[in-house]
Design an enzyme around this catalytic site. Structure first.
Site, PDB file in Angstrom:
ATOM      1  CB  SER A 104      -0.908   0.015   1.234  1.00  0.00           C
ATOM      2  OG  SER A 104      -0.151   0.124   2.414  1.00  0.00           O
ATOM      3  CB  THR A 152      -2.588   5.499   3.218  1.00  0.00           C
ATOM      4  OG1 THR A 152      -3.349   5.498   2.014  1.00  0.00           O
ATOM      5  CG2 THR A 152      -1.889   6.830   3.353  1.00  0.00           C
ATOM      6  CB  THR A 208      -0.838   6.229  -0.176  1.00  0.00           C
ATOM      7  OG1 THR A 208      -1.655   5.092  -0.420  1.00  0.00           O
ATOM      8  CG2 THR A 208      -1.218   7.316  -1.146  1.00  0.00           C
ATOM      9  NE  ARG A 246      -8.120   7.358  -6.105  1.00  0.00           N
ATOM     10  CZ  ARG A 246      -7.674   7.099  -4.874  1.00  0.00           C
ATOM     11  NH1 ARG A 246      -6.387   6.879  -4.673  1.00  0.00           N
ATOM     12  NH2 ARG A 246      -8.504   7.072  -3.847  1.00  0.00           N
ATOM     13  N   GLY A 273      -5.493  10.387  -4.868  1.00  0.00           N
ATOM     14  CA  GLY A 273      -6.287  10.208  -3.658  1.00  0.00           C
ATOM     15  C   GLY A 273      -6.165  11.388  -2.715  1.00  0.00           C
ATOM     16  CG  ASP A 274      -6.911  10.462   1.355  1.00  0.00           C
ATOM     17  OD1 ASP A 274      -6.700   9.482   0.605  1.00  0.00           O
ATOM     18  OD2 ASP A 274      -6.764  10.397   2.587  1.00  0.00           O
ATOM     19  CB  THR A 307      -5.201   5.008   5.980  1.00  0.00           C
ATOM     20  OG1 THR A 307      -5.954   4.459   7.062  1.00  0.00           O
ATOM     21  CG2 THR A 307      -3.868   5.464   6.526  1.00  0.00           C
ATOM     22  N   GLY A 308      -7.473   4.887   3.955  1.00  0.00           N
ATOM     23  CA  GLY A 308      -8.785   4.421   3.535  1.00  0.00           C
ATOM     24  C   GLY A 308      -9.188   5.039   2.209  1.00  0.00           C
ATOM     25  N   GLY A 333      -9.850   7.425  -0.287  1.00  0.00           N
ATOM     26  CA  GLY A 333      -9.500   8.830  -0.383  1.00  0.00           C
ATOM     27  C   GLY A 333     -10.602   9.717  -0.887  1.00  0.00           C
TER      28      GLY A 333
HETATM   29  N1  GLY Z   1      -6.036   6.922   1.142  1.00  0.00           N
HETATM   30  C1  GLY Z   1      -5.318   6.558  -0.003  1.00  0.00           C
HETATM   31  C2  GLY Z   1      -6.032   6.748  -1.249  1.00  0.00           C
HETATM   32  O1  GLY Z   1      -7.244   6.688  -1.307  1.00  0.00           O
HETATM   33  O2  GLY Z   1      -5.389   6.959  -2.242  1.00  0.00           O
END
Ligand code: GLY
Length: 372
Positions: free
Chosen positions: A93, A227, A245, A255, A257-258, A278-279, A281
């Site tokens: 991850s 992450t 991440t 793409r 993420g957050d 994490t999770g 995003g």
């Molecule tokens: N939290 C990592 C992502 O969604 O990219």
């Protein structure tokens, strides 16, 4: 840590928010600069945490601890600890060995924030660089920008001497090849049509290379999100944080993420504390979760309570629009006193994190599962 996200019916949760610094003062409780120590775990400073409760997370904290305890900066500590986690080939991850996008290309996101200066740096969708967190730090310290993306981020890293490297391991490549073959029966990847699903009692039909037969038959996960967050307070009271991440596995190329978005995957404020996500995003970006958690701590919530507040905020918003979708996030937070907490709204049992401070040394801490 990889989080497996599943779709299932959403059940709304009550959104109870209580307490405040005024109440704390009237009760004579210990107060921080803006808040009280309420639920969750109290700690001491200097301290460092990571969302990774695994042996690599522990090793990373132990590696940087002596320097941090001897007066080293939080910024250096979070970078060094994250670098160790980014190099773990078993971690699918983060960094090297992270799962790729749908084309089999590993695209990494990372951010760093310095709570002393409110400066921040980030890279998004960077390829072939093992330490995106260190590139993010250079963006913060050597440019007037906050985020560089894709080829621009890579060229920037190369200009500072980072080597260009293949980030796929045999394990991550095999996972991706399997996903490509299995995720649809409406394309030309996978076994020939007349052998699809064929297997006799001895398991003939399962490739030798597949290893664990049960795992092979279970097939690849639809998508995973994982992450790492590393947050620290140093002996001067300065706070820093990093989120790094490989993002959502099998994502649409490009793409983001957050994790590289300040306020979503990470936020740090010397006056209050720090938070990381994490999770999934997409949920975290729309809820500005890390900034929300720090804001809740500023209002008097403990790190533990603030993490739970942020999950309930996301859950409540999905429930409000009636979407049959279960969000999946894990949050970690610390405050400037060294208190810490974590929560998630995923799966069975409580989430865990790694914590290291002067008072108790290393421990694996279990937080709260808000799904009950
Ligand atoms: N939290 C990592 C992502 O969604 O990219």
């Amino acid at each position: 840590m990889i989080l497996l996200i599943t779709r299932r019916r959403f059940f709304g949760q009550s959104f109870g928010i209580t307490t405040g610094a005024v109440l704390a003062r009237s009760l004579g409780l210990k107060t921080g600069s803006f808040g009280i120590r309420a639920a969750g775990r109290t700690g001491s400073t200097p301290m460092i945490i990571t969302s990774h409760p695994n042996p690599t997370g522990q090793a990373a904290l132990e590696e940087v601890w002596d320097t941090l305890a001897a007066g080293g900066s939080a910024l250096d500590a979070v970078e060094r600890a994250t670098n160790i986690i980014e190099l773990d080939p078993e971690d699918m991850s983060v960094g090297y060995g992270g799962l790729p996008n749908e084309d089999g290309v590993v695209q990494l996101d990372a951010s760093i924030m310095d709570g002393r200066t409110y400066n921040a740096g980030a890279v998004a969708g960077i390829e072939n660089i093992k330490h995106p967190s260190s590139v993010a730090r250079l963006v913060m310290e050597r440019t007037d920008h906050v985020m560089l993306a894709a080829d621009g981020a890579k060229e920037f890293a190369l200009s500072f001497g980072f080597p260009e490297e293949d980030l796929m391991t045999e394990k991550s490549r095999r996972a991706w090849l399997r996903w490509r073959e299995e995720h649809s029966d409406r394309d030309d990847w996978g076994p020939p049509d007349h052998l699809r699903g064929w297997e006799d009692e001895q398991g003939r039909g399962i490739p030798e290379a597949a290893g664990d037969r049960e795992a092979f038959l279970r097939g690849p996960e639809l998508s995973t999100h994982g992450t790492v967050n590393v947050l620290a307070v140093d002996a001067r009271g300065d706070i820093a944080g990093i989120t790094s991440t490989s993002g959502m596995s099998w994502k649409v190329p490009g793409r983001i993420g957050d994790s590289p978005i300040i306020g979503a995957g990470l936020y740090v404020d010397n006056e209050v504390g720090a938070a990381g996500a994490t999770g999934r995003g997409e949920d975290v970006i729309k809820a500005c979760s890390s900034f929300y958690i720090v804001s809740r701590m500023r209002e008097g919530r403990s790190p533990q309570e603030a993490c739970e507040d942020a999950l309930r905020q996301i859950d409540a918003r999905y429930a409000a629009v009636g979407i049959d979708f279960r969000p999946g996030e894990k949050f970690v937070a610390i405050n400037r006193d060294g208190d810490y907490g974590c929560a998630w709204n995923i799966g069975e049992g409580p989430p865990a994190m790694s914590v290291m401070d002067t008072a108790e040394g290393y421990r694996r801490h279990e937080g709260v599962n808000t799904t009950g």
